[in-house]
Write a protein that holds these residues in place. Structure first.
Motif, PDB file in Angstrom:
ATOM      1  N   UNK A  60       0.964  -1.234  -0.112  1.00  0.00           N
ATOM      2  CA  UNK A  60      -0.110   0.012   0.058  1.00  0.00           C
ATOM      3  C   UNK A  60       0.861   1.195   0.017  1.00  0.00           C
ATOM      4  N   UNK A  61       1.944   1.113   0.849  1.00  0.00           N
ATOM      5  CA  UNK A  61       2.601   2.417   0.830  1.00  0.00           C
ATOM      6  C   UNK A  61       3.428   2.671  -0.529  1.00  0.00           C
ATOM      7  N   UNK A  62       3.912   1.548  -1.075  1.00  0.00           N
ATOM      8  CA  UNK A  62       4.699   1.724  -2.481  1.00  0.00           C
ATOM      9  C   UNK A  62       3.611   2.031  -3.411  1.00  0.00           C
ATOM     10  N   UNK A  63       2.306   1.556  -3.420  1.00  0.00           N
ATOM     11  CA  UNK A  63       1.075   2.054  -4.475  1.00  0.00           C
ATOM     12  C   UNK A  63       0.972   3.473  -4.295  1.00  0.00           C
ATOM     13  N   UNK A  64       0.993   4.040  -2.836  1.00  0.00           N
ATOM     14  CA  UNK A  64       0.519   5.320  -2.846  1.00  0.00           C
ATOM     15  C   UNK A  64       1.641   6.398  -3.387  1.00  0.00           C
ATOM     16  N   UNK A  65       2.932   5.916  -2.900  1.00  0.00           N
ATOM     17  CA  UNK A  65       4.183   6.690  -3.388  1.00  0.00           C
ATOM     18  C   UNK A  65       4.132   6.811  -4.992  1.00  0.00           C
ATOM     19  N   UNK A  66       3.897   5.765  -5.650  1.00  0.00           N
ATOM     20  CA  UNK A  66       3.555   5.662  -7.087  1.00  0.00           C
ATOM     21  C   UNK A  66       2.507   6.664  -7.599  1.00  0.00           C
ATOM     22  N   UNK A  67       1.518   6.547  -6.921  1.00  0.00           N
ATOM     23  CA  UNK A  67       0.247   7.596  -7.152  1.00  0.00           C
ATOM     24  C   UNK A  67       0.660   8.713  -7.038  1.00  0.00           C
ATOM     25  N   UNK A  68       1.509   9.368  -6.220  1.00  0.00           N
ATOM     26  CA  UNK A  68       2.008  10.752  -6.058  1.00  0.00           C
ATOM     27  C   UNK A  68       2.693  11.188  -6.978  1.00  0.00           C
ATOM     28  N   UNK A  69       3.632  10.063  -7.357  1.00  0.00           N
ATOM     29  CA  UNK A  69       4.536  10.550  -8.603  1.00  0.00           C
ATOM     30  C   UNK A  69       3.637  10.717  -9.931  1.00  0.00           C
ATOM     31  N   UNK A  77      -6.071  12.001  -5.403  1.00  0.00           N
ATOM     32  CA  UNK A  77      -5.657  11.845  -3.772  1.00  0.00           C
ATOM     33  C   UNK A  77      -6.796  10.835  -3.179  1.00  0.00           C
ATOM     34  N   UNK A  78      -8.257  11.527  -3.348  1.00  0.00           N
ATOM     35  CA  UNK A  78      -9.263  10.904  -2.920  1.00  0.00           C
ATOM     36  C   UNK A  78      -9.387   9.394  -3.312  1.00  0.00           C
ATOM     37  N   UNK A  79      -9.342   9.110  -4.770  1.00  0.00           N
ATOM     38  CA  UNK A  79      -9.333   7.791  -5.086  1.00  0.00           C
ATOM     39  C   UNK A  79      -8.134   6.854  -4.414  1.00  0.00           C
ATOM     40  N   UNK A  80      -7.052   7.562  -4.280  1.00  0.00           N
ATOM     41  CA  UNK A  80      -5.977   6.774  -3.783  1.00  0.00           C
ATOM     42  C   UNK A  80      -5.911   6.421  -2.349  1.00  0.00           C
ATOM     43  N   UNK A  81      -6.641   7.427  -1.701  1.00  0.00           N
ATOM     44  CA  UNK A  81      -6.946   7.344  -0.338  1.00  0.00           C
ATOM     45  C   UNK A  81      -7.813   6.198  -0.002  1.00  0.00           C
ATOM     46  N   UNK A 133      -7.339  -1.435   1.430  1.00  0.00           N
ATOM     47  CA  UNK A 133      -6.331  -2.260   1.522  1.00  0.00           C
ATOM     48  C   UNK A 133      -5.757  -2.449   2.985  1.00  0.00           C
ATOM     49  N   UNK A 134      -5.697  -1.339   3.653  1.00  0.00           N
ATOM     50  CA  UNK A 134      -4.942  -1.348   4.905  1.00  0.00           C
ATOM     51  C   UNK A 134      -6.302  -2.095   6.116  1.00  0.00           C
ATOM     52  N   UNK A 135      -7.333  -1.897   5.707  1.00  0.00           N
ATOM     53  CA  UNK A 135      -8.376  -2.435   6.556  1.00  0.00           C
ATOM     54  C   UNK A 135      -8.269  -3.923   6.314  1.00  0.00           C
ATOM     55  N   UNK A 136      -8.158  -4.397   5.308  1.00  0.00           N
ATOM     56  CA  UNK A 136      -8.077  -5.947   4.980  1.00  0.00           C
ATOM     57  C   UNK A 136      -6.749  -6.491   5.655  1.00  0.00           C
ATOM     58  N   UNK A 137      -5.693  -5.697   5.571  1.00  0.00           N
ATOM     59  CA  UNK A 137      -4.594  -6.140   6.563  1.00  0.00           C
ATOM     60  C   UNK A 137      -4.836  -6.144   7.778  1.00  0.00           C
ATOM     61  N   UNK A 138      -5.325  -5.058   8.447  1.00  0.00           N
ATOM     62  CA  UNK A 138      -5.623  -5.156   9.795  1.00  0.00           C
ATOM     63  C   UNK A 138      -6.747  -6.409  10.089  1.00  0.00           C
ATOM     64  N   UNK A 139      -7.797  -6.826   9.246  1.00  0.00           N
ATOM     65  CA  UNK A 139      -8.664  -7.689   9.488  1.00  0.00           C
ATOM     66  C   UNK A 139      -7.795  -9.223   9.536  1.00  0.00           C
ATOM     67  N   UNK A 140      -6.755  -9.459   8.508  1.00  0.00           N
ATOM     68  CA  UNK A 140      -6.080 -10.501   8.941  1.00  0.00           C
ATOM     69  C   UNK A 140      -4.959 -10.676   9.765  1.00  0.00           C
ATOM     70  N   UNK A 141      -4.367  -9.701  10.277  1.00  0.00           N
ATOM     71  CA  UNK A 141      -3.194  -9.484  11.205  1.00  0.00           C
ATOM     72  C   UNK A 141      -3.757  -9.774  12.652  1.00  0.00           C
ATOM     73  N   UNK A 142      -3.210 -11.105  13.082  1.00  0.00           N
ATOM     74  CA  UNK A 142      -3.464 -11.497  14.244  1.00  0.00           C
ATOM     75  C   UNK A 142      -2.989 -10.556  15.590  1.00  0.00           C
ATOM     76  N   UNK A 143      -2.103  -9.769  15.171  1.00  0.00           N
ATOM     77  CA  UNK A 143      -1.692  -8.707  16.221  1.00  0.00           C
ATOM     78  C   UNK A 143      -2.695  -7.590  16.546  1.00  0.00           C
ATOM     79  N   UNK A 144      -3.605  -7.482  15.493  1.00  0.00           N
ATOM     80  CA  UNK A 144      -4.697  -6.415  15.483  1.00  0.00           C
ATOM     81  C   UNK A 144      -5.920  -6.732  16.071  1.00  0.00           C
ATOM     82  N   UNK A 145      -6.121  -8.226  16.095  1.00  0.00           N
ATOM     83  CA  UNK A 145      -7.336  -8.885  16.481  1.00  0.00           C
ATOM     84  C   UNK A 145      -7.429  -8.884  18.141  1.00  0.00           C
TER      85      UNK A 145
END
Length: 420
Positions: free
Chosen positions: A360-369, A374-378, A384-396
């Motif tokens: 996600x960080x790499x994609x956002x950097x590429x979008x900035x270039x 900005x609204x669509x990228x955000x 994507x980050x919400x999906x990462x949090x959903x599967x991350x056992x440390x965030x559950x």
């Protein structure tokens, strides 16, 4: 009370097992009425147990004389009679057949002490000499069918009735006389003499049925004795009693003898110049000693059976414990395998979540270039980050709260298992 080494019938709390010596000591410690009340039996019932087992009890007035200081006489405990038990059952329901040893083996076999073999205070040789002294010096067998033992006289009287019925009946009689032959009449005379001598020697002979089945009670043991025609090995070896000079048929008396390995037979036969009539003292002695041997061998068989039952019960409980331990280990192994799979799955999910965040960080950097909206990228990044949090056992939250107990509980149970 549990007696080991001899199978004792005591599972009822009202039943008490005492040796002859213990009951004798009790009988001379206080009045029978007081002892009987504690044992749950009437004083007359307790006196009967003592009388049947040769245990002397104080005479009437003994305790009064003892209390007033007058001289008293304490009778000695005689030796146990042949075939009588040394362990006496007192009180309880007389037909209850539970076993104290069985009950204790069912509760805790390993608490049962090692069973000791039965011990007899008198050797067989000593008992044989004691019995020999009570047998009359002369044993005579009647030559006629008179003066017979009452039990044998009954057979003769019944046979006389059958003979008279056969003589007077105009019809065929099935119930014919049984004791007309010289052999049968001699058998009755011999049986009568044995009954008389055995009774004098404190045994209990018994003649039952119209065919005269002969058995002898030696204490609590019963021996069946057969008197039948002898069977010579060959015509050349016939005894003098079977020759033409003497038409008397040779006779054989058989006595079953119990041993710890089974049963064997002792027998006596007419010999040259030595018929059974001249060997009655020897036969009576063997019968009484045989009753004692039967009792002792029964005690030894009971002892071996108890030893085997104890060892079998211990082996069974140890086998059961080993099986329970195996099942518990397998259960813990299954839990650990499930937890390991959960752990590896959570670690894989954690790595996948980290990769998504990096992506996600790499994609956002590429979008900035590229000056993408900005609204669509955000919006895409938030999804994507919400999906990462959903599967991350440390965030559950459920994983963080349950991880400690799920990982440690099985290990604690495993550490508490026997042998760990």
């Amino acid at each position: 009370m549990i007696r080991l080494g001899i199978t004792v019938l005591v599972a009822d709390p009202q039943i008490h097992d005492l040796t002859r010596q213990e009951l004798y000591d009790l009988a001379w410690t206080e009045p029978l009425r007081s002892i009987a009340a504690r044992l749950g039996i009437s004083d007359s019932g307790l006196a009967k147990v003592c009388r049947q087992n040769g245990i002397p009890t104080p005479d009437r007035g003994y305790w009064t004389k003892l209390k007033t200081g007058k001289p008293t006489i304490k009778a000695r405990l005689p030796l146990r009679e042949p075939g009588m038990p040394d362990i006496l059952r007192v009180g309880g329901y007389r037909h209850y057949y539970g076993s104290a040893l069985t009950s204790q083996l069912q509760v805790d076999p390993e608490s049962v002490p090692e069973i000791q073999p039965p011990v007899f205070s008198e050797s067989i040789e000593e008992l044989t000499e004691r019995v020999r002294k009570r047998i009359p010096k002369t044993v005579r067998v009647s030559k006629t069918m008179t003066n017979l033992h009452p039990q044998v006289s009954r057979l003769v009287a019944e046979d006389a009735i059958r003979k008279e019925q056969e003589r007077t009946s105009p019809y065929f009689v099935w119930d014919k006389p049984l004791y007309d032959s010289p052999f049968e009449r001699r058998r009755l005379r011999l049986m009568s003499a044995l009954c008389m001598v055995l009774t004098e020697a404190r045994a209990n002979p018994r003649v039952k049925g119209k065919d005269g089945r002969f058995s002898v009670g030696i204490g609590t043991q019963w021996l069946s004795i057969t008197i039948e025609p002898a069977k010579p090995a060959s015509p050349q070896k016939k005894t003098a009693a079977a020759t033409t000079e003497s038409p008397q048929e040779p006779m054989r008396l058989t006595l079953p003898v119990s041993t710890h390995q089974g049963a064997t037979n002792d027998f006596w036969e007419d010999k040259d110049d030595l018929p059974l009539e001249k060997r009655l003292k020897e036969i009576v002695l063997a019968i009484i000693v045989g009753g004692e041997l039967s009792y002792r061998n029964g005690c030894l068989r009971g002892y071996k059976w108890d030893v085997e039952r104890r060892q079998q019960a211990i082996d069974e409980i140890r086998k059961k414990r080993a099986e329970q331990a195996r099942l518990e280990r397998e259960r813990i192994e299954r839990i650990q395998a499930e937890q390991l799979k959960t752990l590896t799955d959570e670690a894989a999910a954690w790595r996948q979540a980290a990769e998504i965040r990096s992506y996600v960080a790499a994609v956002q950097a590429e979008h900035a270039k590229r000056a993408i909206s900005f609204e669509a990228s955000l919006a895409w990044a938030n999804w994507a980050l919400a999906e990462a949090d959903r599967i991350d056992p440390l965030r559950r939250d459920d994983v963080r709260q349950d991880t400690s107990s799920r990982l440690t509980a099985p290990l604690v149970r495993f550490a508490q298992m026997p042998g760990k």
